[in-house]
Design a protein around this motif. Structure first.
Motif, PDB file in Angstrom:
ATOM      1  N   LEU A  51       0.815  -1.206   0.000  1.00  0.00           N
ATOM      2  CA  LEU A  51       0.000   0.000   0.000  1.00  0.00           C
ATOM      3  C   LEU A  51       0.854   1.263   0.000  1.00  0.00           C
ATOM      4  CD1 LEU A  51      -2.835  -1.049   2.473  1.00  0.00           C
ATOM      5  CD2 LEU A  51      -3.079  -0.583   0.025  1.00  0.00           C
ATOM      6  N   ALA A  52       2.002   1.221   0.670  1.00  0.00           N
ATOM      7  CA  ALA A  52       2.896   2.383   0.675  1.00  0.00           C
ATOM      8  C   ALA A  52       3.362   2.716  -0.733  1.00  0.00           C
ATOM      9  CB  ALA A  52       4.091   2.115   1.585  1.00  0.00           C
ATOM     10  N   ASP A  53       3.582   1.687  -1.539  1.00  0.00           N
ATOM     11  CA  ASP A  53       3.999   1.922  -2.917  1.00  0.00           C
ATOM     12  C   ASP A  53       2.907   2.666  -3.686  1.00  0.00           C
ATOM     13  OD1 ASP A  53       5.894   1.268  -5.234  1.00  0.00           O
ATOM     14  OD2 ASP A  53       4.001   0.420  -5.949  1.00  0.00           O
ATOM     15  N   TYR A  54       1.655   2.251  -3.488  1.00  0.00           N
ATOM     16  CA  TYR A  54       0.546   2.967  -4.120  1.00  0.00           C
ATOM     17  C   TYR A  54       0.467   4.403  -3.600  1.00  0.00           C
ATOM     18  CZ  TYR A  54      -1.601  -1.046  -6.440  1.00  0.00           C
ATOM     19  OH  TYR A  54      -1.848  -2.108  -7.269  1.00  0.00           O
ATOM     20  N   ARG A  55       0.566   4.559  -2.281  1.00  0.00           N
ATOM     21  CA  ARG A  55       0.391   5.885  -1.678  1.00  0.00           C
ATOM     22  C   ARG A  55       1.451   6.867  -2.168  1.00  0.00           C
ATOM     23  NH1 ARG A  55       0.693   4.466   3.479  1.00  0.00           N
ATOM     24  NH2 ARG A  55       2.931   4.892   3.490  1.00  0.00           N
ATOM     25  N   GLU A  56       2.677   6.415  -2.303  1.00  0.00           N
ATOM     26  CA  GLU A  56       3.767   7.313  -2.677  1.00  0.00           C
ATOM     27  C   GLU A  56       3.862   7.522  -4.187  1.00  0.00           C
ATOM     28  OE1 GLU A  56       5.151   8.939  -0.288  1.00  0.00           O
ATOM     29  OE2 GLU A  56       3.922   7.737   1.072  1.00  0.00           O
ATOM     30  N   ARG A  57       3.580   6.509  -4.969  1.00  0.00           N
ATOM     31  CA  ARG A  57       3.787   6.617  -6.420  1.00  0.00           C
ATOM     32  C   ARG A  57       2.487   6.735  -7.219  1.00  0.00           C
ATOM     33  NH1 ARG A  57       6.222   3.151  -9.546  1.00  0.00           N
ATOM     34  NH2 ARG A  57       5.595   1.237  -8.479  1.00  0.00           N
ATOM     35  N   ARG A  58       1.405   6.129  -6.700  1.00  0.00           N
ATOM     36  CA  ARG A  58       0.135   6.124  -7.438  1.00  0.00           C
ATOM     37  C   ARG A  58      -1.016   6.328  -6.446  1.00  0.00           C
ATOM     38  NH1 ARG A  58       0.777   0.249  -9.716  1.00  0.00           N
ATOM     39  NH2 ARG A  58       1.888   0.051  -7.728  1.00  0.00           N
ATOM     40  N   PRO A  59      -1.096   7.502  -5.823  1.00  0.00           N
ATOM     41  CA  PRO A  59      -2.066   7.699  -4.736  1.00  0.00           C
ATOM     42  C   PRO A  59      -3.522   7.616  -5.177  1.00  0.00           C
ATOM     43  CG  PRO A  59      -1.040   9.782  -5.328  1.00  0.00           C
ATOM     44  CD  PRO A  59      -0.271   8.724  -6.047  1.00  0.00           C
ATOM     45  N   VAL A  60      -3.788   7.870  -6.445  1.00  0.00           N
ATOM     46  CA  VAL A  60      -5.133   7.687  -7.010  1.00  0.00           C
ATOM     47  C   VAL A  60      -4.950   6.828  -8.249  1.00  0.00           C
ATOM     48  CG1 VAL A  60      -7.204   8.796  -7.906  1.00  0.00           C
ATOM     49  CG2 VAL A  60      -5.847   9.938  -6.138  1.00  0.00           C
ATOM     50  N   THR A  61      -5.303   5.559  -8.151  1.00  0.00           N
ATOM     51  CA  THR A  61      -4.943   4.646  -9.232  1.00  0.00           C
ATOM     52  C   THR A  61      -6.127   3.773  -9.630  1.00  0.00           C
ATOM     53  OG1 THR A  61      -3.290   3.012  -9.941  1.00  0.00           O
ATOM     54  CG2 THR A  61      -4.152   2.777  -7.730  1.00  0.00           C
ATOM     55  N   PRO A  62      -6.269   3.477 -10.926  1.00  0.00           N
ATOM     56  CA  PRO A  62      -7.343   2.582 -11.367  1.00  0.00           C
ATOM     57  C   PRO A  62      -6.951   1.126 -11.193  1.00  0.00           C
ATOM     58  CG  PRO A  62      -6.123   3.357 -13.262  1.00  0.00           C
ATOM     59  CD  PRO A  62      -5.502   4.018 -12.056  1.00  0.00           C
ATOM     60  N   LEU A  63      -7.927   0.305 -10.845  1.00  0.00           N
ATOM     61  CA  LEU A  63      -7.724  -1.127 -10.696  1.00  0.00           C
ATOM     62  C   LEU A  63      -8.909  -1.852 -11.331  1.00  0.00           C
ATOM     63  CD1 LEU A  63      -6.678  -1.223  -6.933  1.00  0.00           C
ATOM     64  CD2 LEU A  63      -5.148  -1.602  -8.871  1.00  0.00           C
ATOM     65  N   ARG A  64      -8.643  -3.008 -11.909  1.00  0.00           N
ATOM     66  CA  ARG A  64      -9.731  -3.781 -12.513  1.00  0.00           C
ATOM     67  C   ARG A  64     -10.457  -4.569 -11.434  1.00  0.00           C
ATOM     68  NH1 ARG A  64     -10.288  -8.822 -15.111  1.00  0.00           N
ATOM     69  NH2 ARG A  64      -8.061  -9.290 -14.878  1.00  0.00           N
TER      70      ARG A  64
ATOM     71  N   THR B 106     -13.766  -0.724 -13.887  1.00  0.00           N
ATOM     72  CA  THR B 106     -12.613  -0.047 -13.298  1.00  0.00           C
ATOM     73  C   THR B 106     -13.003   0.590 -11.981  1.00  0.00           C
ATOM     74  OG1 THR B 106     -11.633   0.427 -15.447  1.00  0.00           O
ATOM     75  CG2 THR B 106     -10.916   1.800 -13.602  1.00  0.00           C
ATOM     76  N   GLY B 107     -12.226   0.309 -10.955  1.00  0.00           N
ATOM     77  CA  GLY B 107     -12.381   0.975  -9.674  1.00  0.00           C
ATOM     78  C   GLY B 107     -11.181   1.869  -9.436  1.00  0.00           C
ATOM     79  N   TRP B 108     -11.345   2.851  -8.573  1.00  0.00           N
ATOM     80  CA  TRP B 108     -10.269   3.802  -8.295  1.00  0.00           C
ATOM     81  C   TRP B 108      -9.892   3.710  -6.817  1.00  0.00           C
ATOM     82  CZ3 TRP B 108      -7.961   6.974 -11.957  1.00  0.00           C
ATOM     83  CH2 TRP B 108      -8.547   6.936 -13.231  1.00  0.00           C
ATOM     84  N   LEU B 109      -8.614   3.453  -6.552  1.00  0.00           N
ATOM     85  CA  LEU B 109      -8.119   3.291  -5.192  1.00  0.00           C
ATOM     86  C   LEU B 109      -7.470   4.579  -4.705  1.00  0.00           C
ATOM     87  CD1 LEU B 109      -7.474   1.284  -2.816  1.00  0.00           C
ATOM     88  CD2 LEU B 109      -5.249   0.934  -3.934  1.00  0.00           C
ATOM     89  N   LEU B 110      -7.928   5.087  -3.560  1.00  0.00           N
ATOM     90  CA  LEU B 110      -7.349   6.269  -2.913  1.00  0.00           C
ATOM     91  C   LEU B 110      -6.574   5.818  -1.681  1.00  0.00           C
ATOM     92  CD1 LEU B 110      -9.500   7.551  -4.766  1.00  0.00           C
ATOM     93  CD2 LEU B 110     -10.017   9.166  -2.921  1.00  0.00           C
ATOM     94  N   THR B 111      -5.344   6.329  -1.523  1.00  0.00           N
ATOM     95  CA  THR B 111      -4.486   5.841  -0.447  1.00  0.00           C
ATOM     96  C   THR B 111      -3.914   6.922   0.457  1.00  0.00           C
ATOM     97  OG1 THR B 111      -2.703   5.773  -2.096  1.00  0.00           O
ATOM     98  CG2 THR B 111      -3.790   3.678  -1.570  1.00  0.00           C
ATOM     99  N   ARG B 112      -3.997   8.191   0.085  1.00  0.00           N
ATOM    100  CA  ARG B 112      -3.477   9.248   0.954  1.00  0.00           C
ATOM    101  C   ARG B 112      -4.539   9.690   1.954  1.00  0.00           C
ATOM    102  NH1 ARG B 112       0.152  12.883  -3.314  1.00  0.00           N
ATOM    103  NH2 ARG B 112       1.827  11.332  -3.530  1.00  0.00           N
TER     104      ARG B 112
END
Length: 403
Positions: free
Chosen positions: A27-40, A46-52
C-alpha cells in the motif's frame, strides 16, 4: 495543477484485496507513487483506489460519492434471489440521505455513550469467562477463543440472539466477510443468514423481549418508519458490523501488545493508558482495510486525477493510517502519541454508530487479559497471517500460551 482526464492503464490483475505478504509495504507503494490509481474489479469494471490520508478523509464525507444501495466494494455480486438482496441492501451503511438519516435515527439511541458504559460489567463477565478457558496448559488461539466470541456474545445479547445460535452465526458471518474469497459458499451463507434473521424477527413479534430487535419491531409495526426489508437489513448490518470489526480490533491489538514484551509490561503497569492504546491499535493495524463501496455521481478530482462519474471508489483505511503526511513516524506503534486521529470508524455521515461499544469491548478485553494472564506470551515462532478479505484486516489466528 490541471486535473488529469486521460485514464491511465488499468492493471491486469483484478483487485481482490491487499492481504498477501506485507500489506503495508504494498500500500505504501501505491500511496507514494500512485495515490489515485485505477484497478480492474472482479466484474471487469474499473475501480479507483485512494491511499493518501487527506484524500481518503475527504472522500468519506464527499456527498458526490454515494452508497447507492450497492453491497460490494469490489463489484462482486453473488447470484442471489432478489428478495435476499432487498433484505441486505437497505440499511444505513448502504443507503444515502434521506433514508440514511431516518434509519440511523431509529437505531442510534441504543448506542449512546451513556448506555454503552452501562454494559461494562456484562462485557467484563464475558471476558473473564473466556479467559478462564485460556488459563490452561498448552497453546490457545486467542482469535477463535477470545477475540471473536467476546463481541459476538455482546452484540447477540443486545439484539436478542439466543446463545445456542451464535456458533452457526459466526461461521456464516466469516464467509460473508470473506466475500469473493469464499465465493462458492457466499450465496448459501447469505441466504441462510437472512432466513435466520427473518425467523428471529417473527419469534420476537410473537414474544418481544428487552432487546434491540424487539425495539426495532415496535418502531416498524407501530409507526411504520421501517419497511420489513429495512428491518431485516438493519439487523443484518448490526450483527455483522457489531462483531467482525471488533474481533479484528481485539485480535490485532493483542498481537501488537504481545509481539513486544515491553508493551505488555507497560500496559500491565499502567492500565489507565488502555484507551490510548486502543486508539493507536485502531490507527496502526485498523480492523477495516477498505471503506465500503462508494460511487461517483459526477466527475470528481482527487490528487490531481479526474475520476469519471459512475465510477467505483475504494478508500484504503490502512494506507491512510500510515501516511507520513499526516503522522509523525507512522510506521512506529507508539501508544504515547499525544494525538492519534484515525479513520478506523469512518468519517462523515457514515461514521460507525457502534464506535463507543467497540472501544469499550477492546479496553475491557486488553485490561482483563493483562490483569488475569500476566504471563501470557506468543507461542515461539508465531508469525502473523492475515485473513483473506478485501474489507477486513484481521489475523487468521493468534497462538498464545501461559506455560
Amino acid at each position: 495543477m490541471e486535473p488529469q482526464t486521460q485514464q491511465p492503464p488499468v492493471q491486469g490483475e483484478p483487485f481482490l484485496g491487499f492481504f498477501r505478504g506485507d500489506v503495508h509495504s504494498e500500500l505504501a507503494d501505491y500511496r507514494e507513487r500512485r495515490p489515485v490509481t485505477p484497478l480492474r474489479l472482479p466484474d471487469g469494471r474499473t475501480g479507483w483506489l485512494l491511499t493518501r490520508h487527506d484524500d481518503v478523509r475527504r472522500a468519506l464525507a464527499d456527498p458526490r460519492l454515494v452508497k447507492d444501495g450497492l453491497l460490494s466494494p469490489l463489484g462482486f455480486r453473488p447470484q442471489l434471489p432478489p428478495d435476499i438482496y432487498a433484505a441486505t441492501a437497505q440499511n444505513m451503511l448502504t443507503v444515502d440521505p434521506p433514508d440514511h438519516t431516518r434509519l440511523r435515527r431509529l437505531v442510534q439511541g441504543a448506542f449512546t455513550a451513556r448506555r454503552i458504559a452501562r454494559l461494562t460489567p456484562a462485557i467484563t463477565a464475558v471476558a473473564d469467562q473466556l479467559i478462564d478457558e485460556l488459563d490452561t496448559p498448552g497453546p490457545h488461539d486467542l482469535v477463535s477463543k477470545f477475540a471473536f466470541p467476546l463481541p459476538i456474545t455482546v452484540i447477540s445479547e443486545l439484539l436478542g440472539v439466543p446463545a445456542g445460535d451464535r456458533d452457526s452465526f459466526m461461521e456464516s458471518a466469516s464467509i460473508i466477510a470473506a466475500g469473493a474469497h469464499r465465493s462458492r459458499e457466499l450465496p448459501g451463507a447469505m441466504i441462510g443468514m437472512i432466513g435466520y434473521i427473518r425467523d428471529l424477527v417473527a419469534a420476537k413479534r410473537r414474544q418481544p423481549g428487552d432487546d434491540l430487535i424487539s425495539a426495532l419491531i415496535s418502531e416498524r409495526d407501530s409507526g411504520d418508519q421501517l419497511t420489513e426489508d429495512e428491518l431485516v437489513s438493519t439487523v443484518y448490518l448490526l450483527l455483522l458490523a457489531g462483531y467482525d470489526t471488533t474481533a479484528n480490533l481485539i485480535g490485532n491489538g493483542a498481537w501488537l501488545l504481545l509481539d513486544d514484551p515491553t508493551r505488555w509490561s507497560a500496559v500491565r503497569a499502567d492500565p489507565d493508558q488502555m484507551s490510548q492504546v486502543v486508539e493507536e491499535v485502531l490507527r496502526y493495524e485498523s480492523p477495516v482495510q477498505l471503506g465500503t463501496h462508494r460511487m461517483t455521481t459526477e466527475d470528481v478530482t482527487y490528487g490531481g486525477q479526474t475520476i469519471p462519474a459512475g465510477s467505483t471508489v475504494l478508500l484504503s483505511i490502512l494506507a491512510a493510517h500510515r501516511d507520513p503526511g499526516q503522522y509523525t513516524e507512522p510506521e512506529a506503534f507508539d501508544t504515547a502519541r499525544e494525538r492519534s486521529p484515525h479513520l478506523a470508524f469512518g468519517h462523515g455521515i457514515h461514521h460507525c454508530l457502534g464506535a463507543p461499544l467497540a472501544r469499550l469491548e477492546a479496553q475491557v478485553a486488553f485490561t482483563r487479559l493483562v490483569s488475569r494472564l500476566p504471563e501470557l506470551r506468543l507461542v515461539e515462532g508465531f508469525a502473523p497471517r492475515w485473513r483473506a478479505s478485501a474489507l477486513m484486516h484481521g489475523l487468521d489466528e493468534l497462538l498464545v500460551t501461559t506455560s
